[in-house]
Design an enzyme around this catalytic site. Sequence first.
Site, PDB file in Angstrom:
ATOM      1  N   ASN A 164      56.655 -13.530   0.964  1.00  0.00           N
ATOM      2  CA  ASN A 164      56.837 -12.456   1.932  1.00  0.00           C
ATOM      3  C   ASN A 164      57.392 -11.234   1.207  1.00  0.00           C
ATOM      4  O   ASN A 164      58.333 -11.358   0.408  1.00  0.00           O
ATOM      5  CB  ASN A 164      57.805 -12.895   3.033  1.00  0.00           C
ATOM      6  CG  ASN A 164      57.236 -14.032   3.870  1.00  0.00           C
ATOM      7  OD1 ASN A 164      56.039 -14.096   4.097  1.00  0.00           O
ATOM      8  ND2 ASN A 164      58.101 -14.942   4.307  1.00  0.00           N
TER       9      ASN A 164
ATOM     10  N   GLY B  78      57.804  -9.751   6.374  1.00  0.00           N
ATOM     11  CA  GLY B  78      58.765 -10.715   6.912  1.00  0.00           C
ATOM     12  C   GLY B  78      59.796 -11.176   5.903  1.00  0.00           C
ATOM     13  O   GLY B  78      60.415 -12.223   6.072  1.00  0.00           O
TER      14      GLY B  78
ATOM     15  N   HIS C 188      60.912 -14.679  -3.822  1.00  0.00           N
ATOM     16  CA  HIS C 188      60.847 -16.139  -3.731  1.00  0.00           C
ATOM     17  C   HIS C 188      59.462 -16.555  -3.262  1.00  0.00           C
ATOM     18  O   HIS C 188      58.846 -15.896  -2.418  1.00  0.00           O
ATOM     19  CB  HIS C 188      61.926 -16.697  -2.793  1.00  0.00           C
ATOM     20  CG  HIS C 188      62.049 -15.964  -1.494  1.00  0.00           C
ATOM     21  ND1 HIS C 188      62.695 -14.744  -1.382  1.00  0.00           N
ATOM     22  CD2 HIS C 188      61.599 -16.265  -0.249  1.00  0.00           C
ATOM     23  CE1 HIS C 188      62.644 -14.339  -0.121  1.00  0.00           C
ATOM     24  NE2 HIS C 188      61.967 -15.236   0.590  1.00  0.00           N
TER      25      HIS C 188
ATOM     26  N   ASP D 203      64.812 -25.027   1.256  1.00  0.00           N
ATOM     27  CA  ASP D 203      65.147 -23.979   2.215  1.00  0.00           C
ATOM     28  C   ASP D 203      66.172 -24.493   3.227  1.00  0.00           C
ATOM     29  O   ASP D 203      66.097 -25.632   3.692  1.00  0.00           O
ATOM     30  CB  ASP D 203      63.865 -23.517   2.944  1.00  0.00           C
ATOM     31  CG  ASP D 203      64.043 -22.184   3.637  1.00  0.00           C
ATOM     32  OD1 ASP D 203      63.459 -21.195   3.176  1.00  0.00           O
ATOM     33  OD2 ASP D 203      64.777 -22.144   4.661  1.00  0.00           O
TER      34      ASP D 203
ATOM     35  N   HIS E  49      57.643 -19.376  -1.233  1.00  0.00           N
ATOM     36  CA  HIS E  49      57.815 -20.517  -0.330  1.00  0.00           C
ATOM     37  C   HIS E  49      56.763 -21.561  -0.692  1.00  0.00           C
ATOM     38  O   HIS E  49      55.568 -21.246  -0.790  1.00  0.00           O
ATOM     39  CB  HIS E  49      57.565 -20.108   1.128  1.00  0.00           C
ATOM     40  CG  HIS E  49      58.558 -19.148   1.694  1.00  0.00           C
ATOM     41  ND1 HIS E  49      59.605 -19.549   2.495  1.00  0.00           N
ATOM     42  CD2 HIS E  49      58.649 -17.803   1.611  1.00  0.00           C
ATOM     43  CE1 HIS E  49      60.299 -18.479   2.877  1.00  0.00           C
ATOM     44  NE2 HIS E  49      59.735 -17.408   2.348  1.00  0.00           N
TER      45      HIS E  49
END
Length: 115
Positions: free
Chosen positions: A88, A94, A101, A31, A103
Amino acid sequence: MEEHCIFCKIVAKKIPAKIAYEDEHVLAFHDLHPQSPVHVLVIPKEHLTSLAHSTDAHIELLGRCLRAAAKLAAELGVAEKGYRTVINTGNDGGQSVHHLHVHLLAGRQHGWPPG
Ligand code: DGP
């Protein structure tokens, strides 16, 4: 490939990213704005806007993303201590980049409930 999707551009190697894992179906990269000492995004190479846009046709691909996250966590040496995986979805979830994706967050204690 969605023309204006930043993650599709990363898949196409049109914009750079620090790649952590790649196979035929899945790409993982670090990220840009890490929220934890380890913060990797695991994405399907095929454009999928969000989890809410998934269908039963995506079941295998979604599984591949989660398995890639688990394999990466092991490779990065964080599996034993643990990690957080987050998807998300939409505005309330959010989500800011509209290409699904996962996280993978690790390297610190993560609180609950999330913010
Ligand atoms: P989300 O808010 O769940 O949609 O997360 C999007 C994440 O994507 C956010 O943590 C920052 C990251 N991000 C956005 N643009 C880029 C980029 O161009 N490169 C990389 N490596 N990460 C990005």
